[in-house]
Scaffold this motif. Structure first.
Motif, mmCIF file in Angstrom:
data_model
loop_
_atom_site.group_PDB
_atom_site.id
_atom_site.type_symbol
_atom_site.label_atom_id
_atom_site.label_comp_id
_atom_site.label_asym_id
_atom_site.label_seq_id
_atom_site.Cartn_x
_atom_site.Cartn_y
_atom_site.Cartn_z
ATOM 1 N N SER A 45 -2.816 135.596 124.967
ATOM 2 C CA SER A 45 -4.303 135.639 124.871
ATOM 3 C C SER A 45 -4.936 134.592 123.847
ATOM 4 O O SER A 45 -6.033 134.320 123.745
ATOM 5 C CB SER A 45 -4.454 137.023 124.356
ATOM 6 O OG SER A 45 -3.813 137.422 123.115
ATOM 7 N N ALA A 46 -4.090 134.012 122.899
ATOM 8 C CA ALA A 46 -4.590 132.965 122.060
ATOM 9 C C ALA A 46 -4.593 131.759 122.501
ATOM 10 O O ALA A 46 -5.282 130.818 122.004
ATOM 11 C CB ALA A 46 -3.797 133.066 120.608
ATOM 12 N N ARG A 47 -3.864 131.258 123.431
ATOM 13 C CA ARG A 47 -3.753 130.083 123.787
ATOM 14 C C ARG A 47 -4.968 129.408 124.666
ATOM 15 O O ARG A 47 -5.762 130.283 125.166
ATOM 16 C CB ARG A 47 -2.615 129.847 124.873
ATOM 17 C CG ARG A 47 -2.780 130.271 126.458
ATOM 18 C CD ARG A 47 -1.568 130.366 127.180
ATOM 19 N NE ARG A 47 -1.627 131.218 128.102
ATOM 20 C CZ ARG A 47 -1.874 130.663 129.578
ATOM 21 N NH1 ARG A 47 -2.125 129.423 129.810
ATOM 22 N NH2 ARG A 47 -2.097 131.402 130.568
ATOM 23 N N ASN A 48 -5.193 128.182 124.473
ATOM 24 C CA ASN A 48 -6.272 127.421 125.487
ATOM 25 C C ASN A 48 -5.872 127.477 126.781
ATOM 26 O O ASN A 48 -4.745 127.488 127.398
ATOM 27 C CB ASN A 48 -6.282 125.759 124.868
ATOM 28 C CG ASN A 48 -7.324 125.132 125.361
ATOM 29 O OD1 ASN A 48 -7.492 125.204 126.595
ATOM 30 N ND2 ASN A 48 -7.952 124.216 124.633
ATOM 31 N N PRO A 49 -6.788 128.018 127.918
ATOM 32 C CA PRO A 49 -6.906 128.149 129.188
ATOM 33 C C PRO A 49 -6.423 126.703 129.784
ATOM 34 O O PRO A 49 -5.627 126.940 130.794
ATOM 35 C CB PRO A 49 -8.239 128.438 129.614
ATOM 36 C CG PRO A 49 -9.136 128.774 128.440
ATOM 37 C CD PRO A 49 -8.330 128.180 127.175
ATOM 38 N N ASP A 50 -6.207 125.578 129.112
ATOM 39 C CA ASP A 50 -5.723 124.319 129.534
ATOM 40 C C ASP A 50 -4.396 124.014 129.311
ATOM 41 O O ASP A 50 -3.876 123.080 129.862
ATOM 42 C CB ASP A 50 -6.498 123.075 129.200
ATOM 43 C CG ASP A 50 -8.235 123.433 129.692
ATOM 44 O OD1 ASP A 50 -8.346 123.733 130.816
ATOM 45 O OD2 ASP A 50 -9.108 122.547 128.752
#
Length: 72
Positions: A45-50
């Motif tokens: 949930s915290a990560r960058n979508p890329d």
């Protein structure tokens, strides 16, 4: 590489990581008294979508280990 199966947001998913990272993830979960799935869910949930999830997990583990060293 090993596969780790977890449920994220109600969906079963499989993550490929080196055995050493999976072992470290289990150790950190034990130290934090939580499940591996809950840690992975937080990372997801915290990560960058890329950023792919496996890479985000590796970076999280690295930061956790670095934080331990600075705390000493």
């Amino acid at each position: 590489m090993k596969k780790l199966s977890v449920s994220l947001s109600g969906h079963q998913t499989s993550i490929s990581l080196e055995k050493e990272f999976i072992d470290c993830l289990h150790e950190l979960a034990n130290e934090k008294k939580c499940s591996v799935a809950s840690i992975i869910s937080e990372i997801d949930s915290a990560r960058n979508p890329d950023t792919n999830l496996s890479s985000a997990i590796r970076i999280w583990i690295l930061k956790e280990i670095q934080n331990k060293k600075t705390a000493i």
